[in-house]
Write a protein that holds these residues in place. Structure first.
Motif, PDB file in Angstrom:
ATOM      1  N   MET A   1       0.744  -1.092   0.003  1.00 13.25           N
ATOM      2  CA  MET A   1      -0.062  -0.106  -0.119  1.00 13.25           C
ATOM      3  C   MET A   1       1.047   1.208   0.053  1.00 13.25           C
ATOM      4  O   MET A   1       0.575   2.382  -0.489  1.00 13.25           O
ATOM      5  CB  MET A   1      -0.843   0.012   1.371  1.00 13.25           C
TER       6      MET A   1
ATOM      7  N   PHE B   1      -0.108   8.294   3.494  1.00 12.62           N
ATOM      8  CA  PHE B   1      -0.392   8.475   5.028  1.00 12.62           C
ATOM      9  C   PHE B   1      -1.320   7.307   5.712  1.00 12.62           C
ATOM     10  O   PHE B   1      -0.813   6.732   6.795  1.00 12.62           O
ATOM     11  CB  PHE B   1      -0.961   9.816   5.595  1.00 12.62           C
ATOM     12  N   SER B   2      -2.055   7.107   5.244  1.00 11.11           N
ATOM     13  CA  SER B   2      -2.950   5.940   5.907  1.00 11.11           C
ATOM     14  C   SER B   2      -2.143   4.634   5.839  1.00 11.11           C
ATOM     15  O   SER B   2      -2.444   3.661   6.789  1.00 11.11           O
ATOM     16  CB  SER B   2      -4.267   6.063   4.887  1.00 11.11           C
ATOM     17  N   SER B   3      -1.340   4.533   4.749  1.00 10.94           N
ATOM     18  CA  SER B   3      -0.567   3.058   4.778  1.00 10.94           C
ATOM     19  C   SER B   3       0.324   3.139   5.924  1.00 10.94           C
ATOM     20  O   SER B   3       0.567   1.997   6.593  1.00 10.94           O
ATOM     21  CB  SER B   3       0.133   3.069   3.523  1.00 10.94           C
TER      22      SER B   3
ATOM     23  N   ILE C   1      -0.385   4.260   9.100  1.00  8.74           N
ATOM     24  CA  ILE C   1      -1.178   3.802  10.032  1.00  8.74           C
ATOM     25  C   ILE C   1      -1.488   2.168   9.816  1.00  8.74           C
ATOM     26  O   ILE C   1      -1.339   1.710  10.915  1.00  8.74           O
ATOM     27  CB  ILE C   1      -2.529   4.433  10.122  1.00  8.74           C
ATOM     28  N   GLN C   2      -1.417   1.824   8.896  1.00  6.72           N
ATOM     29  CA  GLN C   2      -1.935   0.342   8.634  1.00  6.72           C
ATOM     30  C   GLN C   2      -0.715  -0.340   9.034  1.00  6.72           C
ATOM     31  O   GLN C   2      -0.877  -1.400   9.569  1.00  6.72           O
ATOM     32  CB  GLN C   2      -2.162   0.019   6.965  1.00  6.72           C
TER      33      GLN C   2
ATOM     34  N   PHE D   1      -8.716   6.968   8.974  1.00  4.67           N
ATOM     35  CA  PHE D   1      -7.546   5.726   8.754  1.00  4.67           C
ATOM     36  C   PHE D   1      -7.847   4.692   9.757  1.00  4.67           C
ATOM     37  O   PHE D   1      -7.645   3.526   9.367  1.00  4.67           O
ATOM     38  CB  PHE D   1      -6.238   6.544   8.675  1.00  4.67           C
ATOM     39  N   GLY D   2      -7.737   5.180  10.945  1.00  4.20           N
ATOM     40  CA  GLY D   2      -7.679   4.050  11.987  1.00  4.20           C
ATOM     41  C   GLY D   2      -8.802   3.352  11.971  1.00  4.20           C
ATOM     42  O   GLY D   2      -8.934   2.072  11.805  1.00  4.20           O
TER      43      GLY D   2
ATOM     44  N   PHE E   1     -10.771   2.702   9.056  1.00  6.10           N
ATOM     45  CA  PHE E   1     -10.436   1.822   7.807  1.00  6.10           C
ATOM     46  C   PHE E   1      -9.696   0.564   8.027  1.00  6.10           C
ATOM     47  O   PHE E   1     -10.218  -0.344   7.765  1.00  6.10           O
ATOM     48  CB  PHE E   1     -10.157   3.064   6.898  1.00  6.10           C
ATOM     49  N   TYR E   2      -8.559   0.913   8.572  1.00  3.64           N
ATOM     50  CA  TYR E   2      -7.707  -0.319   8.634  1.00  3.64           C
ATOM     51  C   TYR E   2      -7.883  -1.269   9.579  1.00  3.64           C
ATOM     52  O   TYR E   2      -7.924  -2.561   9.420  1.00  3.64           O
ATOM     53  CB  TYR E   2      -6.252   0.218   8.776  1.00  3.64           C
TER      54      TYR E   2
ATOM     55  N   TRP F   1     -10.576  -3.083   7.864  1.00  6.01           N
ATOM     56  CA  TRP F   1      -9.879  -4.039   6.976  1.00  6.01           C
ATOM     57  C   TRP F   1      -9.332  -5.236   7.418  1.00  6.01           C
ATOM     58  O   TRP F   1      -9.361  -6.338   7.179  1.00  6.01           O
ATOM     59  CB  TRP F   1      -8.826  -3.100   6.115  1.00  6.01           C
TER      60      TRP F   1
END
Lengths: 475, 83, 100, 495
Positions: free
Chosen positions: A311, A395-397, A399-400, D179-180, D182-183, D186
């Motif tokens: 990602m 940026f979201s990746s 966090i992932q 984001f938090g 969402f992941y 997921w």
């Protein structure tokens, strides 16, 4: 034929060089259109061959999704530059040199994108560098341009030497220069201190090109001093070349050394984005401000190396594309303003790209101001622009991957960057103009129209999926 | 870029130290014996073969590099238009 | 037989000398010479490795890099020539319209 | 069936784009008015075809957008969004009529920005995908930033920057929360999705309590700062005051913070790590906003600033009502959003008219305006009465519902709010008394009354305030259906 785009670019360069000799300055204006045509043809050929995979020249060159994608970026950048330069080179006697160098630089970048062997990668890297050294100093009556070129040349050469030195150790340890074979034979690198030394040298070498702090000293000077069209080529194209080379070398060839370079890139990314944004706030020269903001953006892209999830790589690659358009566009608008200031003698001739020259641009050059607004908002990552989409994915990746702190740093930086972008917008729209309405130069109208759609988000869908292909291959 | 001499000296010294340590601390995979016979040392043919077969792509790129540097150097060095 | 490490040490030393020179010298010509020194020390490395690993790639690479260094020097000298025309010297200290 | 939800975004946007290219003031205003009328027509069409008896999504559309991220273009309208769309669609045509005769530079941009704003706000209300939602959410910033910065008062630069950066940072924090969510989802399901309703439903399956709390808090922070509520309100007085009249009204119509509260935060609330604490927090913020806004309004000398603080005070009811978590208190909070939009539009239009016609908006410099401006005084009186909560007007119903039905769960905070009612009555009456009645301040010279277009537009909104004050059912019914759905979720979890 998967090499058709490269051949088209080089052939156009050679043809321009040849016929340019026999033309008068006035008729040379045609050469710009010729270059544009050549690049368009190469673009069409690249798009047409999308999805093909090939390895040729005994495995030194490989065409895959990553290289196709970056070729597209480089061609798009050089298309923008060559269109913008039509006006820049109007009635100049050196049009053919300019376009030949631009096309050769583009060719070098394209080869870097598909190089599968360090020898080829280094040669192509040098091609792009050498052509841009001369381009940066293209205004040889302008001391600023020369100074920028000189700094760019010295630091670029040092970085090339560092890179070569690093490559020599990689070669010595693995006995090969082919990227896949290095990845297969990296045992010696991982078990010995020399691996670390090579990583440090290579990071320094590529870091100069990517303009990561502390290897950034040349960037603000060169971007400010060079002709704006060249700054656009440097910031949007040449910098991306550093990234694609680093993608190849680190992620593919030196994948076994990941912990080492990952740590280094973490530090570099954080320092670069923070430094770039903080220093950009204090700038009064717009091109210099864009240069520092370009550092910050390089810091964001470097986050892809830190996170290293599919990602994040997608995000990084997509950010590279978006940034090419945003930054290229912004430099070209700045170039239009500089052109207006210097030709009409309406402002500070010492620093023609001073913020004051942008006063009331919304009234004097409404179209340029609108384009600039879109570009800087995209750079700041405000939706609905591609800049936002790219930041969103990138940026979201993080966090992932569980690196929330990095996302927080990046987001804070992003908010900080808004400060100086909004200041530029304020100068353009909210302060009274000092001059009367002027004509918008640089074929800017057409050019910006070309870039707007890319700065708007709907371009993002297909691109995301395309770069997704690459990540699947490599993982 | 101009930094003072002591600092530059320290940087260069550090650099040497790191690289030498890295190089000496590594157990390189080397051939046990270098060829002693002068006839075996001649590698012109091999290099030529490599350049025109395996490494023809960099060779082609190099031709463009030379052309580009030629154009760039001539353009930059030409005197017209200067004060 | 001279151990490989001796070549590497020499190359590292040459490279550092070049690096030191680039950092301290103010004269453009000297800087270019120092850069050449750095590139050539890398070539030394490449050739040494090429010999000791019994592969020819390194020597091919060194050939290419010599050609590249020449091209680079040409462009560099041309840039300095343009600067010389304007300022009558190539003292880089005097070139500070833009901040470093 | 028309794809109303998409058309509601597209129509104002297209009209805005065309308006930007008009040359004269009349063309710009006319085209803007036409665009807002078409939007109003579409909204009425949606309203007439709306089924208030169900909490389900209506006018639902969904198209794939970025499959690799699970982002879709999904829009729909339900009882939470319908009244707010209605509010926007009703006020904006009259706002354009109100501004018709004013002279200003670049009228094409002015009306273009109003319509862009309308599209963005409606976009937030109808979008059911977080990505689309966030895009429209951020898009609302840009027209307002320019609105304040181009046509604002003296300190417009400061005000617009403060507003822009403040709420942008808050939105970024919200983005982190998204984001938090969402992941986490997921990871949970193995399928990426940005669908708001799915993500909100997935929220309860996130393993650890602190993570859920962090996600909830960062998302709600974005809403609370946009609403705004004490202590995140500091951008509000500057922005509301420095904005031109139309800008202030657009700020009032920017009900996206409260909307987010109902659409996203309240359904998430019962599943947070410690729901009671969160309710407590909302209660504190709500009641303190009511009190704090009222107190500060009391000490303002500037009419517009006073109204701005009174707006802060009123928005406190939205938070307090939500925290009440009873069907009728939540409905009250929703109705407060609707009623507040109407009332404050009148008040800001009146304050704007006073400023343009007399040249000042310092309350002490005014006086006896009733003699010179009888029409304005009539309408403004009504606005003030509604704002202080006089029975028979919309403000009363909203506040009554909130206070009565929150009392069961949050008695202490309701008492604080009741205290504020006295103060609210005080500053409204004081301002009215000083500005409109008493001896005419001769220094103001000869003051003209508002023009007929302004009378018409303000009167229509005033009549609506009266109408919904007597008969709130047309909008209240659909709110109740939805708030019952929200509350039943909470009740099922025993919160």
């Amino acid at each position: 034929m998967s090499l058709a785009p490269e051949i088209a670019v080089v052939a156009t360069g050679l043809i321009i060089l040849l016929i340019g000799v026999f033309m008068s300055p006035r008729t040379k204006n045609v050469l710009g259109y010729l270059a544009t045509l050549g690049i368009l043809a190469a673009l069409a050929l690249t798009i047409e061959s999308f999805g093909t995979e090939a390895t040729m020249f005994s495995g030194t060159l490989s065409i895959d999704a990553l290289s196709q994608f970056f070729k597209l970026v480089f061609l798009a950048v050089s298309l923008i530059v060559s269109v913008a330069a039509i006006k820049y080179n109007e009635n100049s006697d050196h049009t053919e040199e300019f376009y030949t160098l631009v096309l050769f630089a583009t060719f070098g970048m394209m080869v870097v994108a598909s190089a599968n062997d360090l020898i080829l990668l280094f040669c192509a890297f040098e091609l792009a560098s050498l052509a841009t050294y001369a381009l940066a100093g293209f205004e040889k009556q302008n001391p600023r341009s020369l100074e920028g070129a000189m700094k760019y040349f010295i630091i670029g050469s040092v970085s090339a030497a560092l890179m070569l030195f690093g490559i020599s150790f990689v070669y010595g340890a693995t006995g090969t220069t082919s990227i896949p074979e290095i990845a297969a034979n990296s045992a010696l690198l991982t078990q010995n201190p020399i691996g670390l030394v090579a990583v440090v040298l290579l990071i320094a070498g590529f870091g100069f090109k990517m303009a990561l702090v502390p290897f950034h000293m040349w960037a603000p000077d060169t971007y400010q001093g060079s002709p704006s069209v060249v700054s656009a080529l440097l910031a949007a194209g040449s910098k991306k070349m550093g990234f694609v080379a680093a993608f190849r070398v680190f992620i593919v060839a030196l994948a076994a050394l990941q912990p080492d370079w990952q740590l280094a890139f973490t530090i570099l990314a954080v320092v670069t984005m923070t430094f770039g944004n903080v220093v950009a706030v204090a700038q009064t020269s717009v091109k210099r401000m864009l240069a520092y903001s370009s550092l910050a953006q390089a810091g964001y892209i470097a986050m892809a190396f830190v996170v290293m999830t599919p990602m994040a790589l997608t995000g990084g690659i997509f950010y590279a594309l978006a940034h090419a358009f945003m930054k290229g566009g912004a430099f070209i608008v700045a170039g239009a303003v500089v052109w207006m200031v210097t030709t009409q003698r309406t402002g500070n001739l010492e620093v023609p790209d001073h913020l004051d020259s942008f006063r009331g641009l919304g009234k004097t050059m409404p179209f340029a101001a609108l384009s600039m607004t879109i570009f800087v908002f995209a750079l700041a990552g405000i939706p609905p622009t591609a800049g936002f989409m790219a930041k969103f994915v990138l940026f979201s990746s993080t966090i992932q991957a569980g690196m929330t702190w990095l996302a927080v740093v990046a987001i804070l930086n992003s908010a900080l960057s808004l400060f100086y972008y909004a200041r530029l917008v304020k100068y353009m729209y909210f302060l009274p103009p000092k001059v009367k309405r002027s004509v918008c130069p640089f074929h800017l109208q057409q050019l910006s129209c070309l870039q707007w759609p890319v700065c708007w988000l709907w371009a993002s869908g297909p691109n995301l999926s395309c770069s997704g292909q690459w990540k699947q291959q490599r993982y | 870029m101009q930094i003072n001499r002591p600092l530059a000296f320290i940087v260069a010294l550090l650099f040497t130290g790191v690289v030498v340590l890295g190089a000496f601390g590594t157990s390189w995979n080397t051939v046990s014996e270098l060829p002693q016979n002068p006839a075996d040392q001649s590698n012109i043919e091999g290099i030529g073969m490599l350049i025109f077969t395996h490494y023809v792509a960099p060779f082609e790129v190099l031709s463009i590099v030379l052309l580009a540097s030629l154009i760039g150097a001539i353009y930059m060095a030409k005197g017209e238009g200067n004060r | 037989m001279i151990p490989l490490s001796f070549y590497l040490g020499l190359a590292a030393l040459l490279f550092s000398i070049g690096l030191y020179g680039v950092m301290t010298h103010k004269n453009g010509i000297r800087m270019i010479m120092c850069i050449e020194l750095m590139l050539n020390s890398a070539n030394l490395n490449l050739v040494a490795f090429s010999s000791y690993t019994d592969t020819l790639n390194g020597q091919v690479f060194a050939m290419f890099s010599i050609a590249l260094a020449a091209a680079e020097a040409a462009v560099g000298f041309a840039i300095f020539m343009a600067i010389y025309r304007m300022h009558d010297k190539i003292n880089l200290d005097e070139l500070n319209i833009l901040r470093w | 069936m028309l794809p109303v939800a998409s058309l509601l975004i597209l129509v104002p946007l297209i009209f805005a784009a065309v308006t930007f290219f008009t040359k004269t003031k009349e063309q710009a205003a006319g085209l803007g008015f036409l665009g807002s009328l078409v939007t109003l027509g579409l909204t009425l069409y949606a309203y007439l075809n709306f089924d208030s008896s169900t909490a389900a999504m209506q006018f639902f559309e969904s198209t794939t957008w970025i499959p690799s991220l699970g982002a879709n273009y999904t829009v729909g309208i339900d009882g939470i969004s319908m009244p707010l769309i209605l509010l926007n669609a009703i006020v904006i045509p009259f706002l354009i009529l109100y501004s018709w005769k004013e002279d200003r530079e670049a009228p094409n941009r002015f009306y273009g920005l109003i319509l862009t704003m309308q599209a963005a706000v409606i976009g937030v209300f109808v979008s059911l995908d977080f990505l689309v939602f966030y895009i429209f959410w951020e898009l609302t910033l840009i027209p307002l930033f320019f609105m304040v910065n181009i046509w604002g008062g003296e300190k417009r630069a400061h005000a617009s920057y403060k507003f822009f950066i403040y709420t942008h940072v808050a939105s970024l924090v919200m983005l982190l929360g998204i984001f938090g969510l969402f992941y986490a989802s997921w990871q949970q399901t193995g399928v990426p999705t940005f669908d708001i309703r799915q993500l909100v439903a997935q929220f309860q399956f996130i393993g650890s309590g602190p993570v859920r709390d962090a996600i909830f808090l960062s998302i709600i922070f974005g809403f609370l700062a946009k609403l705004p509520t004490f202590p995140f309100h500091s951008w509000l007085p500057d922005a509301y005051t420095e904005a031109p009249t139309a800008g202030s009204v657009l700020f009032i119509l920017l009900k996206i913070g409260g909307y987010g509260l109902f659409r996203i935060s309240l359904p998430m609330l019962p599943n947070t790590g410690s729901p009671d604490l969160m309710i407590m927090m909302l209660g504190i913020l709500g009641s303190f906003s009511i009190l704090y806004g009222a107190l500060l309004a009391l000490r303002q000398k500037d009419l517009k600033r006073m109204i701005a603080y009174s707006s802060l005070s009123h928005m406190g009811y939205v938070v307090l009502g939500s925290a009440g978590l009873v069907a009728l208190s939540v409905s009250g909070a929703m109705f407060q959003q609707f009623s507040h939009g109407l009332i404050m539009s009148i008040l800001f239009m009146s304050a704007g008219a006073i400023q343009t016609n007399t040249g000042t908006r310092i309350i002490n410099n005014l006086g006896g305006l009733a003699k010179k401006m009888p029409k304005l005084t009539m309408i403004m009186m009504l606005g003030f009465m509604a704002s202080l909560g006089l029975p028979g007007l919309t403000g009363f119903i909203a506040e009554f519902l909130v206070l009565t039905f929150s009392f069961a769960n949050l008695p202490g905070f309701v008492l604080i709010a009741l205290l504020a009612i006295v103060i609210t009555a005080g500053y409204h009456l004081w301002a009215m008394q000083r500005a409109m009645f008493g001896v005419y301040n001769e220094k103001l010279g000869d003051v003209r009354d508002i023009n007929s277009l302004q009378v018409f537009s303000m009167a229509v909104i005033a009549l609506l305030v009266l109408y919904f004050g007597w008969n709130p059912n047309p909008v209240l019914n659909m709110m109740t259906t939805n708030s019952e759905a929200i509350v039943s979720l909470a009740a099922a979890l025993g919160v």
